[in-house]
Write a protein that holds these residues in place. Sequence first.
Motif, PDB file in Angstrom:
ATOM      1  N   LEU A  22      16.637 -54.495  58.046  1.00 52.54           N
ATOM      2  CA  LEU A  22      16.726 -53.656  59.234  1.00 52.54           C
ATOM      3  C   LEU A  22      17.902 -54.083  60.132  1.00 52.54           C
ATOM      4  CD1 LEU A  22      15.330 -51.353  60.751  1.00 52.54           C
ATOM      5  CD2 LEU A  22      13.869 -53.058  61.839  1.00 52.54           C
ATOM      6  N   ASN A  23      18.035 -55.370  60.377  1.00 57.10           N
ATOM      7  CA  ASN A  23      19.179 -55.936  61.107  1.00 57.10           C
ATOM      8  C   ASN A  23      19.473 -55.179  62.406  1.00 57.10           C
ATOM      9  OD1 ASN A  23      19.599 -57.887  59.106  1.00 57.10           O
ATOM     10  ND2 ASN A  23      20.897 -56.497  57.916  1.00 57.10           N
ATOM     11  N   PHE A  24      18.449 -55.065  63.232  1.00 60.06           N
ATOM     12  CA  PHE A  24      18.578 -54.350  64.511  1.00 60.06           C
ATOM     13  C   PHE A  24      19.043 -55.341  65.576  1.00 60.06           C
ATOM     14  CE2 PHE A  24      16.915 -52.572  68.475  1.00 60.06           C
ATOM     15  CZ  PHE A  24      17.387 -51.277  68.390  1.00 60.06           C
ATOM     16  N   ASP A  25      20.355 -55.207  65.984  1.00 56.84           N
ATOM     17  CA  ASP A  25      20.945 -56.152  66.934  1.00 56.84           C
ATOM     18  C   ASP A  25      21.091 -55.502  68.296  1.00 56.84           C
ATOM     19  OD1 ASP A  25      22.106 -58.361  68.004  1.00 56.84           O
ATOM     20  OD2 ASP A  25      24.082 -58.059  67.085  1.00 56.84           O
ATOM     21  N   LYS A  69      14.001 -48.531  71.513  1.00 60.02           N
ATOM     22  CA  LYS A  69      13.139 -48.334  70.337  1.00 60.02           C
ATOM     23  C   LYS A  69      13.840 -48.845  69.090  1.00 60.02           C
ATOM     24  CE  LYS A  69      12.630 -44.181  68.749  1.00 60.02           C
ATOM     25  NZ  LYS A  69      12.213 -42.754  68.650  1.00 60.02           N
ATOM     26  N   ILE A  70      13.122 -49.609  68.297  1.00 62.09           N
ATOM     27  CA  ILE A  70      13.663 -50.154  67.050  1.00 62.09           C
ATOM     28  C   ILE A  70      13.365 -49.202  65.898  1.00 62.09           C
ATOM     29  CG2 ILE A  70      13.576 -52.106  65.455  1.00 62.09           C
ATOM     30  CD1 ILE A  70      12.645 -53.813  67.853  1.00 62.09           C
ATOM     31  N   GLY A  79       7.666 -58.716  60.515  1.00 57.56           N
ATOM     32  CA  GLY A  79       9.097 -58.813  60.256  1.00 57.56           C
ATOM     33  C   GLY A  79       9.715 -59.945  61.057  1.00 57.56           C
ATOM     34  N   ALA A  80      11.026 -60.175  60.855  1.00 60.11           N
ATOM     35  CA  ALA A  80      11.729 -61.285  61.502  1.00 60.11           C
ATOM     36  C   ALA A  80      12.125 -60.912  62.935  1.00 60.11           C
ATOM     37  CB  ALA A  80      12.961 -61.659  60.696  1.00 60.11           C
ATOM     38  N   GLY A 121      14.492 -57.970  62.390  1.00 64.09           N
ATOM     39  CA  GLY A 121      14.537 -57.600  60.968  1.00 64.09           C
ATOM     40  C   GLY A 121      15.753 -58.093  60.226  1.00 64.09           C
ATOM     41  N   TRP A 122      16.167 -59.331  60.500  1.00 58.34           N
ATOM     42  CA  TRP A 122      17.368 -59.866  59.850  1.00 58.34           C
ATOM     43  C   TRP A 122      17.111 -60.203  58.381  1.00 58.34           C
ATOM     44  CZ3 TRP A 122      18.432 -64.887  57.922  1.00 58.34           C
ATOM     45  CH2 TRP A 122      19.763 -65.087  57.529  1.00 58.34           C
TER      46      TRP A 122
END
Length: 262
Positions: free
Chosen positions: A127-130, A135-136, A156-157, A241-242
Amino acid sequence: MATVGRTHFLLGLLWLWSAVVLAQDTGAQQKQARPSYYADEPDDDKQKCLANGCCVQGPPGMPGTNGVPGSNGIPGTPGIGGKDGDKGDRGLPGRPGRPGTKGDKGDSGSGAMLLGSNIKQCAWRNLNFDEDHGKIKECPFSKRFTNSSLRVVWNGALRVTSTSGCCKRWYFTFNGMECSGPLPIEGLVYTNANNGMYGLNIHRVSSIEGICSGLPKGKINVEFSVRNCKGISNSGNAYTGWNSVSRIIVEEIMLPEDATNQ
């Protein structure tokens, strides 16, 4: 002459004495021959006769026959009940009884469980949401019952980093609103780099889950978002989500209190 007269006198006396004795003996024989049980004889004479042995006892008679049996008497009244006896020893277990008859059909249940499971999973790889706010991801869900609840899970991370103390809050919303039945579903991550952890950058798999009641029936957008923690001035840098799989799980359930509010 005198001698002859004396002789006649003595013979007269002897005859008179003989007559008297004979009369007494005859009377005794007659009295002895007469039974003592004649009805005209007084009782006193009978007792005297028995006492003097004047009665002649005959031989024993033949035994008589048994009489006719008498009829049964009237039953007596019941007696007073006796006292309880001492307690006996425990008996051996009895044999199993026969199966009982089939019972009546029970009432319908309160609906504590759904007739069929209603569960959904939304998953993303890397996912990698930075982003630090907003909202993710969202996972649309169709809720079948008005009185049911939704159980939601995030797995998740998560990570937050800064040059000083910082905090981020990840949370669920339902059609854009946080849960109020009973409370919000959230998770916090706090890092304080002032304790020798400058530049700390650790991504940890975390789970955030809870149950929300009071949501309407129909389509529900289950959203997972991130924002600053309340009361923390430095928010830091969030990352979600990394380099791994992240997922949201939504399940419709029926709690006991939900079932009573149908």
